[in-house]
Every structure is written in structure tokens, then in C-alpha cells.
Scaffold this motif. Structure first.
Motif, PDB file in Angstrom:
ATOM      1  N   GLU A 276      -5.138  -8.756   8.626  1.00  0.00           N
ATOM      2  CA  GLU A 276      -5.442  -8.521   7.302  1.00  0.00           C
ATOM      3  C   GLU A 276      -4.514  -7.714   6.200  1.00  0.00           C
ATOM      4  O   GLU A 276      -3.744  -6.801   6.764  1.00  0.00           O
ATOM      5  CB  GLU A 276      -6.455  -7.552   7.273  1.00  0.00           C
ATOM      6  CG  GLU A 276      -7.774  -8.191   8.257  1.00  0.00           C
ATOM      7  CD  GLU A 276      -8.480  -9.156   7.256  1.00  0.00           C
ATOM      8  OE1 GLU A 276      -8.328  -9.495   6.019  1.00  0.00           O
ATOM      9  OE2 GLU A 276      -9.542 -10.014   7.931  1.00  0.00           O
ATOM     10  N   ILE A 277      -3.917  -8.248   5.255  1.00  0.00           N
ATOM     11  CA  ILE A 277      -2.739  -7.838   4.090  1.00  0.00           C
ATOM     12  C   ILE A 277      -3.984  -7.048   3.225  1.00  0.00           C
ATOM     13  O   ILE A 277      -4.614  -7.991   2.659  1.00  0.00           O
ATOM     14  CB  ILE A 277      -2.109  -8.633   3.706  1.00  0.00           C
ATOM     15  CG1 ILE A 277      -1.243  -9.198   4.963  1.00  0.00           C
ATOM     16  CG2 ILE A 277      -0.824  -7.907   2.804  1.00  0.00           C
ATOM     17  CD1 ILE A 277      -0.371  -8.349   5.650  1.00  0.00           C
ATOM     18  N   PRO A 278      -4.215  -5.758   3.113  1.00  0.00           N
ATOM     19  CA  PRO A 278      -4.826  -5.493   2.011  1.00  0.00           C
ATOM     20  C   PRO A 278      -4.446  -5.563   0.682  1.00  0.00           C
ATOM     21  O   PRO A 278      -3.124  -5.578   0.410  1.00  0.00           O
ATOM     22  CB  PRO A 278      -4.885  -3.973   2.589  1.00  0.00           C
ATOM     23  CG  PRO A 278      -3.449  -3.573   2.975  1.00  0.00           C
ATOM     24  CD  PRO A 278      -3.214  -4.781   3.780  1.00  0.00           C
ATOM     25  N   ALA A 279      -5.232  -5.580  -0.256  1.00  0.00           N
ATOM     26  CA  ALA A 279      -5.169  -5.409  -1.874  1.00  0.00           C
ATOM     27  C   ALA A 279      -4.392  -4.297  -1.966  1.00  0.00           C
ATOM     28  O   ALA A 279      -4.558  -2.973  -1.408  1.00  0.00           O
ATOM     29  CB  ALA A 279      -6.247  -5.677  -2.620  1.00  0.00           C
ATOM     30  N   GLY A 280      -3.411  -4.452  -3.017  1.00  0.00           N
ATOM     31  CA  GLY A 280      -2.692  -3.296  -3.657  1.00  0.00           C
ATOM     32  C   GLY A 280      -1.478  -3.666  -4.565  1.00  0.00           C
ATOM     33  O   GLY A 280      -1.434  -4.916  -4.684  1.00  0.00           O
ATOM     34  N   LYS A 281      -0.709  -2.634  -4.932  1.00  0.00           N
ATOM     35  CA  LYS A 281       0.273  -2.938  -5.806  1.00  0.00           C
ATOM     36  C   LYS A 281       1.545  -3.608  -5.118  1.00  0.00           C
ATOM     37  O   LYS A 281       1.773  -3.286  -3.950  1.00  0.00           O
ATOM     38  CB  LYS A 281       0.873  -1.792  -6.544  1.00  0.00           C
ATOM     39  CG  LYS A 281      -0.239  -0.950  -7.228  1.00  0.00           C
ATOM     40  CD  LYS A 281      -0.472  -1.689  -8.597  1.00  0.00           C
ATOM     41  CE  LYS A 281      -1.531  -0.969  -9.666  1.00  0.00           C
ATOM     42  NZ  LYS A 281      -1.850  -1.636 -10.742  1.00  0.00           N
ATOM     43  N   ALA A 282       2.017  -4.449  -5.920  1.00  0.00           N
ATOM     44  CA  ALA A 282       3.243  -5.425  -5.333  1.00  0.00           C
ATOM     45  C   ALA A 282       4.330  -5.892  -6.210  1.00  0.00           C
ATOM     46  O   ALA A 282       3.763  -5.863  -7.553  1.00  0.00           O
ATOM     47  CB  ALA A 282       2.604  -6.692  -4.445  1.00  0.00           C
TER      48      ALA A 282
END
Length: 343
Positions: A276-282
Motif C-alpha cells: 500500500e502506497i499511502p496518499a500524500g504530497k508528491a
């Protein structure tokens, strides 16, 4: 005997002249040429650090059609070797051995197959206004008193070497500029990454081996998709590479082949794990071009992060949007490169 005396006198005069001229002529010869290449430094570096890439721009075939090239077990970075054999009256034979490699410069030893040796180098500098000032150089010694004979050959020798530099750098410029993201300008976008679930196979890969990364990805994507069918799991996006580390010194990357799926999907076996790659700034770059030039996108990301004082998270994500099997034009291949930003 009357004839021998004048001959000995002439011979003595020639020897004296050779010794005197040898004192005047240099013993060290050094040449270099610089050309602006409108491509990021990483793109140019990939062309010089991997000896197999020299085939993309090397001028030697123009001088000797009989030239045969072989590579050592190592052909990228320090210790890489390149061997050539050609017309004895033209290219002869020899070996290039890389002895220093960095993003600023690359140095190598030259062995001309028992006919002397020398050193060669490339220097890379960011050009004002963009691009890379690329310098190709070469140096060698001619010992005294044999250097005396260069009084007749130095001019032609310099011309031949400088012509070779010009031809090689011009071809390198064409190749790099055509593979440095033909679309867009590697603009970095700050985005909100939505978060994704992947089925993955993870491994440490030696990227100095030819096609090691592409081979691992292709084999692993196949294994994951084969396992998805019986489980009734559908792909929910594009095939992806996850990169947890990339170590230039060891030539290895800790990476995973990843297939996006709906949240909650699960497949077991074949070393497959759910990540799982969590949501966030990128950060996002939409890179168009052959995969060999994608290093330019990563270099642009590194520069943006450093300039803006950001902290990079893991893993780095490469999303392979275009299927090369369906689109033969590499300039249309789209890869989305994401760098998570640590909060």
C-alpha cells in the motif's frame, strides 16, 4: 672505406640533429574539445559511463570499417573495459579501461596494443542557460629522443585527433538531444498522490548487467498477472516500478515490479506481496522518450528537491503508461515519475 666515412659522418649528424630536436620538441601531447549538448548531464553521463553506449556516437567506424569491438565482464563504471581490433595500418588494436567515474568527469586508460598508451577523459559541466558543456580529451607521452620525429607528424596527428573529437561529440549531441525527453521540458509538478494498492515482487537487482532491470520487470509483471487471473483480480492502472534505493557505488537497486489493483485485492504465491502506497504530497514529471534517457527526469527531481529544501520519501515510482509493444515510436512513450515528499 672512402664511401663509409661520409656515410658515418651523415649518420652522426642525423643522430646529433635527432638529439637536439628531441630537446626542443615536447614529450607530452594533450588535446581536448568541448561541445554544448542540449540535454541534462545525466543523459550525457549515461552515454559515456556505459561503454556499450559508445556505439551510439563513437566515430571509429567512419575511420575503419573492419573494426571489431568486444567488452569485458564489466562495461559500466570503474573497471569497465572496451577492446578493439581493426586494420593494423589504421586502428590497430587496444583496450580502454575506465578508472574514474562521476557525474562531473570520467577518466580512462588507453593501451594501444604494445604501441604505447595514454589517458582519455570526459568532463561534464552544466551550461549557463541549460544543457551540458561536454569536453572530450586525450593525452599521451612520446619519450626522448623519439619525440624528435613528431616534428614531422605533430600537425597531422593533432588534426586527426581533433577531427575525431568533433565527429564523436557531434554524434553524441544528436543522440542525447533526440533522447532527452522529446516532449515537454521535464517540468516538475507538485501534486496530491491519491494512494494506490499494488501486487509486487521485490528484489535487489544489479543494474550494471545488461537489461537487468527490464528483464526483472518483464518477468515479474508476467508472474503477477498470471496469478491474478485465477484469483479474479483485475489491473487498476499501469505497470509500475517501485524503487526503494539506487546505489551507484554497488551498482544495485532495491526495487519491485508492481501491478496496481483495487484496494482489498489479494493474490498469493510466486513471492507476490501486497504493498500500500499511502496518499500524500508528491512530485511528478511526465517523461516522454526511450527508457535509456529517463535518468534525466530523476536528475531534474533531485535538483528540484535540493533547490526547494524538500525531503524525499520512498519509494520512487515509475508508472509505465505506454506499451512499447503497441507503440514503436519511442518519442511517444510516456512514463510518469513520482517522488513522494516526506511531511
Amino acid at each position: 672505406m672512402k664511401i663509409l666515412k661520409p656515410v658515418l659522418i651523415v649518420l652522426g649528424v642525423l643522430i646529433v640533429l635527432t638529439l637536439v630536436v628531441g630537446l626542443i620538441q615536447p614529450t607530452h601531447f594533450s588535446y581536448e574539445k568541448t561541445k554544448l549538448i542540449e540535454a541534462p548531464r545525466q543523459v550525457v553521463f549515461e552515454q559515456i559511463n556505459n561503454l556499450k553506449n559508445w556505439e551510439n556516437w563513437g566515430p571509429w567506424d567512419d575511420y575503419d570499417s573492419t573494426l571489431q569491438v568486444t567488452y569485458g565482464e564489466v562495461y559500466e563504471g570503474v573497471g569497465g573495459t572496451y577492446n578493439w581490433t581493426g586494420d593494423p595500418k589504421n586502428s590497430g588494436s587496444g583496450t580502454i579501461t575506465l578508472n574514474y567515474s562521476s557525474m562531473d568527469s570520467l577518466c580512462f586508460d588507453l593501451d594501444f596494443g604494445g604501441e604505447g598508451g595514454g589517458i582519455g577523459w570526459f568532463k561534464l559541466e552544466d551550461a549557463e542557460g541549460g544543457g551540458t558543456n561536454t569536453t572530450w580529451g586525450m593525452a599521451f607521452d612520446v619519450p626522448y629522443p623519439f619525440n624528435a620525429f613528431t616534428i614531422f607528424s605533430a600537425g597531422a596527428m593533432e588534426k586527426n585527433i581533433m577531427d575525431m573529437f568533433e565527429l564523436g561529440l557531434s554524434d553524441m549531441k544528436k543522440y542525447c538531444e533526440s533522447n532527452a525527453s522529446p516532449r515537454g521540458n521535464l517540468a516538475v509538478q507538485e501534486i496530491d498522490f491519491p494512494g494506490r494498492t499494488y501486487l509486487t515482487i521485490r528484489k535487489e537487482v544489479n543494474f550494471t548487467e545488461e537489461n537487468a532491470i527490464s528483464g526483472f520487470l518483464g518477468q515479474s509483471f508476467g508472474a503477477i498477472m498470471q496469478a491474478m487471473g485465477p484469483a479474479g483480480v483485475q489491473m487498476a492502472g499501469h505497470p509500475t516500478g517501485l524503487y526503494y534505493s539506487y546505489d551507484v557505488e554497488t551498482g544495485t537497486t532495491d526495487m519491485a515490479a508492481a501491478v496496481p489493483v483495487e484496494n482489498g485485492a489479494n493474490v498469493s504465491g510466486n513471492g507476490i506481496q501486497v504493498v500500500e502506497i499511502p496518499a500524500g504530497k508528491a512530485l511528478l514529471i511526465e517523461y516522454y522518450g526511450d527508457y535509456n534517457g529517463i535518468g534525466a527526469a530523476h536528475e531534474a527531481m533531485d535538483a528540484y528537491i535540493a533547490k526547494n529544501g524538500l525531503t524525499q520519501g520512498t519509494p520512487v515510482i515509475e508508472e509505465y503508461v505506454t506499451d512499447p509493444g503497441q507503440e514503436p515510436d519511442t518519442s511517444k512513450w510516456l512514463t510518469r515519475v513520482y517522488y513522494p515528499i516526506a511531511q
